[in-house]
Write a protein that holds these residues in place. Structure first.
Motif, PDB file in Angstrom:
ATOM      1  N   THR A 342       0.831  -1.201   0.000  1.00  0.00           N
ATOM      2  CA  THR A 342       0.000   0.000   0.000  1.00  0.00           C
ATOM      3  C   THR A 342       0.864   1.249   0.000  1.00  0.00           C
ATOM      4  O   THR A 342       2.003   1.241   0.466  1.00  0.00           O
ATOM      5  N   CYS A 353       1.191   1.782 -10.913  1.00  0.00           N
ATOM      6  CA  CYS A 353       0.227   1.034 -11.726  1.00  0.00           C
ATOM      7  C   CYS A 353       0.537   1.120 -13.216  1.00  0.00           C
ATOM      8  O   CYS A 353       0.013   0.309 -13.997  1.00  0.00           O
ATOM      9  N   ALA A 374      -6.627  -7.671  -1.880  1.00  0.00           N
ATOM     10  CA  ALA A 374      -6.856  -6.255  -1.580  1.00  0.00           C
ATOM     11  C   ALA A 374      -5.856  -5.735  -0.560  1.00  0.00           C
ATOM     12  O   ALA A 374      -5.430  -4.583  -0.631  1.00  0.00           O
ATOM     13  N   LEU A 385      -8.822   0.610  -0.603  1.00  0.00           N
ATOM     14  CA  LEU A 385      -8.272  -0.242  -1.638  1.00  0.00           C
ATOM     15  C   LEU A 385      -7.574   0.571  -2.726  1.00  0.00           C
ATOM     16  O   LEU A 385      -6.653   0.081  -3.374  1.00  0.00           O
ATOM     17  N   SER A 386      -7.978   1.792  -2.909  1.00  0.00           N
ATOM     18  CA  SER A 386      -7.397   2.626  -3.964  1.00  0.00           C
ATOM     19  C   SER A 386      -5.908   2.857  -3.779  1.00  0.00           C
ATOM     20  O   SER A 386      -5.226   3.277  -4.710  1.00  0.00           O
ATOM     21  N   SER A 388      -3.839   0.345  -2.742  1.00  0.00           N
ATOM     22  CA  SER A 388      -3.225  -0.980  -2.741  1.00  0.00           C
ATOM     23  C   SER A 388      -2.768  -1.363  -4.141  1.00  0.00           C
ATOM     24  O   SER A 388      -3.495  -1.178  -5.123  1.00  0.00           O
ATOM     25  N   SER A 392      -5.417  -2.452  -7.011  1.00  0.00           N
ATOM     26  CA  SER A 392      -6.175  -1.314  -7.542  1.00  0.00           C
ATOM     27  C   SER A 392      -5.811  -0.981  -8.978  1.00  0.00           C
ATOM     28  O   SER A 392      -6.437  -0.112  -9.587  1.00  0.00           O
ATOM     29  N   CYS A 393      -4.805  -1.643  -9.535  1.00  0.00           N
ATOM     30  CA  CYS A 393      -4.377  -1.357 -10.906  1.00  0.00           C
ATOM     31  C   CYS A 393      -5.359  -1.988 -11.899  1.00  0.00           C
ATOM     32  O   CYS A 393      -6.018  -2.982 -11.596  1.00  0.00           O
ATOM     33  N   SER A 398      -9.767  -7.511  -7.842  1.00  0.00           N
ATOM     34  CA  SER A 398      -9.380  -7.289  -6.448  1.00  0.00           C
ATOM     35  C   SER A 398     -10.326  -8.012  -5.503  1.00  0.00           C
ATOM     36  O   SER A 398     -11.544  -7.997  -5.688  1.00  0.00           O
ATOM     37  N   ASN A 416     -13.792   1.833  -2.537  1.00  0.00           N
ATOM     38  CA  ASN A 416     -14.064   1.953  -3.966  1.00  0.00           C
ATOM     39  C   ASN A 416     -13.008   1.205  -4.770  1.00  0.00           C
ATOM     40  O   ASN A 416     -11.811   1.321  -4.503  1.00  0.00           O
ATOM     41  N   GLY A 417     -13.472   0.459  -5.762  1.00  0.00           N
ATOM     42  CA  GLY A 417     -12.565  -0.318  -6.587  1.00  0.00           C
ATOM     43  C   GLY A 417     -12.525  -1.782  -6.214  1.00  0.00           C
ATOM     44  O   GLY A 417     -11.988  -2.592  -6.967  1.00  0.00           O
TER      45      GLY A 417
END
Length: 719
Positions: A342, A353, A374, A385-386, A388, A392-393, A398, A416-417
């Motif tokens: 993270t 990413c 995640a 999560l955004s 991670s 998140s890529c 995820s 989100n994600g």
């Protein structure tokens, strides 16, 4: 800038007999049941160089980029070498790893060049951490990721609990052995539940190649097996004592914060995917019919991005021979990534990413689904999560972790994600117990491999292979392409628990704290994805259709669907000879073209999110043609002045014979006729006048693609 590397949370380890065939004993270690064992401290964020996407990876361009990097390095750091990498990438290696923050200025200057698209640090990552079908594995019913045998949870009725419910889909398939799931992880150890469940893998944990001459030290600190990249993905153990922690991460305040026994993480993940079912030993995997490909990318210190990237590409079947890596003979359809880290800012994630998204695009173009953990960074507050990576890529499915109560596991990253959730275990909710983790295969060695065993772990690492195995089951059902597989998985979910948990006190090794909300029923930062993976909601035929009827020319084979795993769905039956579709419907007439071939009838879901999912039954058709019976009738005596009629009747079981019929007087040909289907096997031929005396009238049927030849004769007298 803070970056948490450790994504594995290990709960109590259970002991197991090292003798093959003896089931695991389920005795937790002596830690109090209300204490969550503390994980080692997050590893320092180090970088051993840069991975650069430039207009080309030519040696002259790499040298020029290296000069740019060299000018911006901190005091004492030097560039050791440059080398090309897959996907047109270039790698700039440093003489020694440095803090990733110390490369910010170098990255800025490299990306300012017109011939460079982007640059990211090559950093370390670490490991994330009664059913309709039963098997005789003794611990099957204690596996919290397969089926919960309780009637109620939190006072609510349940059928299979908040688990994958994989056994419901086993009525259709336990997985096809041609489908491979690559586990990019710490490698694998020998285990009776994994014997015969793997295909050849590879080791991508490198040597410390950081000398000023561009060579390698030969120390293999991270690898721990005395060598670098090779064909042996065996896990030698990823333990760290204080000395090894210092060698991994350089000057650190307290090396004891980073010590840990060997996790056997890759072995645990592999068992969740495909531990053998029905062998009377231990546990069963979510997809016990598929095969695991161990790809070792994590060692004592973790795994460098470059090594992980090579592992992903090799597993996907990319051609890496230019880098001294042979082709993968059994490319994976699914790649499990129970690893990651993270970051503190969206800008950092966007930068990293660029690398992982490019790699995912290559893998996905080869039809591969990538499943990523995640992360386990939540505690007092939910880690988003955004932040991670790589979860998140773009291009990665995820996975968050849920408890057996259907809530977010207290440690699980979310927000989100998030794509979907799966059972990851939570040994502290609501009544603390080690058995509320995920039971799978491990090794009993504290450092080096010893005997096989089983352990309860918890983490998004444990949830991720459940989803990867679910993807493998969909591939086994004939659903193709990562987009279709991912859409199917997101559909095959049950809702999160509606019981409100809210904030809760978690007792940890470093003291108690209040966890943020555990519910996954809201959107936004507490989102855990579309739901909890529930494979009982996959629509598929319950096994190959039954087939009856004669497997001979003219025989009519009749197929019947065994029904579907979910109600209200329709399926169609289709017949195939190899890749040739023969027709649609319940029946098929065996033709000459089928002789010696194998026919397949597929029962295929007709519509809905799982349209195209099928199971099949194969029928071998013998090479033998139908036997022809030839009969003739004509007078035995007649006058030589008359032309006598000859009646011919040719029959064969279930077939109307066609082809050429020849008539002889002894060896002398008289005439020939074409027998057509409309003749129904009957011909009438008027013979020419025969000379006085005895004659042998012989009728020969030449046969065709379905019917063997045949003949008969009759002695007559002309007077």
């Amino acid at each position: 800038m803070r970056r948490s590397l450790l994504l594995l949370i290990v709960s109590a380890v259970v002991t197991a007999s090292a003798v093959v065939g003896v089931s695991a004993s389920a005795e937790p270690v002596a830690a109090p049941p209300d204490v969550v064992d503390p994980a080692p401290a997050p590893a320092p964020r180090l970088a051993r160089g840069l991975i650069v996407k430039a207009n080309s990876d030519a040696a002259s361009r790499r040298a020029s980029i290296a000069r740019t990097v060299r000018r911006e390095l901190p005091a004492g750091a030097t560039v050791a070498s440059t080398e090309p990498a897959p996907a047109g990438l270039s790698v700039v290696r440093l003489d020694d790893p440095v803090s990733a923050e110390d490369l910010d200025e170098a990255i800025e200057q490299v990306e300012a060049r017109r011939d460079v698209e982007w640059a990211v640090p090559d950093t370390l990552r670490s490991a994330s951490s009664a059913p309709p079908v039963t098997v005789d594995d003794p611990d099957f019913l204690t596996q919290g990721n397969l089926w919960d045998t309780r009637d109620t949870i939190d006072g609510l009725p349940t059928q299979g609990g908040f688990t994958t419910k994989a056994p419901a889909l086993w009525r259709a398939t336990k997985g096809n052995s041609s489908v491979v799931v690559a586990v990019v992880d710490t490698g694998i150890t020998q285990h009776p539940d994994l014997t015969g469940q793997t295909v050849a893998g590879r080791d991508f944990v490198d040597d410390e190649c950081t000398s000023s001459e561009g060579g390698c030290r030969g120390t293999y600190v991270n690898a721990g097996d005395g060598n670098g990249w090779d064909a042996d993905p065996s896990d030698p153990g990823d333990w760290r004592d204080e000395e090894l922690a210092a060698r991994c991460f350089g000057p650190i305040d307290d090396p004891s914060d980073y010590t840990t026994p060997s996790s056997w993480h890759g072995t645990h993940v592999a068992g969740t995917v495909a531990a053998k079912a029905g062998n009377g030993t231990g546990v069963a995997g979510v997809a016990p019919g598929v095969r695991v490909q161990p790809v070792r990318a994590l060692g004592h210190c973790g795994g460098w991005d470059q090594d992980i990237v090579f592992g992903i590409l090799w597993a996907a079947g990319d051609d890496l021979r230019a880098y001294g890596v042979p082709l993968n003979p059994t490319p994976a359809k699914v790649i499990n990534l129970s690893l990651g880290g993270t970051y503190d800012s969206a800008a950092e994630v966007t930068q990293v990413c660029k690398l992982y998204s490019q790699i995912s695009s290559i893998a996905r173009s080869r039809g591969v689904t990538l499943v990523a953990a995640a992360g386990n960074d939540s505690a007092q507050r939910i880690a988003p999560l955004s932040l991670s990576v790589p979860a998140s890529c773009s291009g990665y499915l995820s996975v968050t972790a849920t408890s057996d109560t259907g809530h977010r596991s207290w440690y699980s990253t979310a927000g989100n994600g998030a794509d979907l959730a799966a059972s990851g275990g939570d040994t502290a909710v609501p009544t603390p117990s080690d058995e509320r983790g995920i039971l799978s295969t491990i090794n009993l060695g504290a450092t080096r491999p010893e005997g096989p065993g089983y352990a309860y772990y918890q983490g998004t690492s444990m949830a991720t292979p459940a989803v990867a195995a679910g993807a493998a089951l969909l591939y086994s059902l004939g659903i193709t392409g990562p987009a279709n597989v991912e859409a199917g998985l997101k559909t095959a979910v049950q809702p999160f628990s509606t019981v409100t948990y809210g904030r809760r006190v978690i007792a940890g090794g470093s003291g108690a704290f209040r966890s943020d909300v555990l519910d996954c029923t809201t959107t936004g930062r507490t989102s855990c994805g579309t739901g909890i993976l529930d494979l009982s909601r996959v629509t598929a035929p319950r096994g190959g259709p039954s087939v009856t009827g004669p497997r001979a020319p003219g025989g009519v084979l009749t197929a019947r669907s065994r029904g579907l795993t979910t109600s209200g769905a329709r399926s169609t039956l289709t017949w195939w000879r190899g890749s040739t579709r023969l027709g649609t419907g319940a029946s098929h007439r065996v033709s000459g073209a089928d002789l010696g071939r194998t026919l397949t009838v597929r029962d295929t879901v007709a519509a809905g999110p799982f349209a195209g999912a099928f199971t099949a039954t194969s029928v071998a058709v013998p090479k033998t043609k139908a036997k022809a019976t030839v009969k003739i009738s004509m007078p035995s005596r007649f006058k030589r002045t008359k032309r006598v009629p000859l009646k011919i009747r040719i029959t064969a079981p279930r077939v109307r014979p066609t082809g050429t019929v020849r008539i002889y007087d002894g060896r002398k040909p008289i005439t020939s006729r074409k027998l057509q289907a409309k003749n129904s096997g009957a011909l009438r031929v008027v013979l020419p006048k025969l000379t006085k005396g005895k004659h042998r009238i012989r009728v020969v049927y030449a046969g065709n693609t379905e019917v063997r030849s045949g003949s008969t004769s009759k002695v007559v007298r002309s007077r």
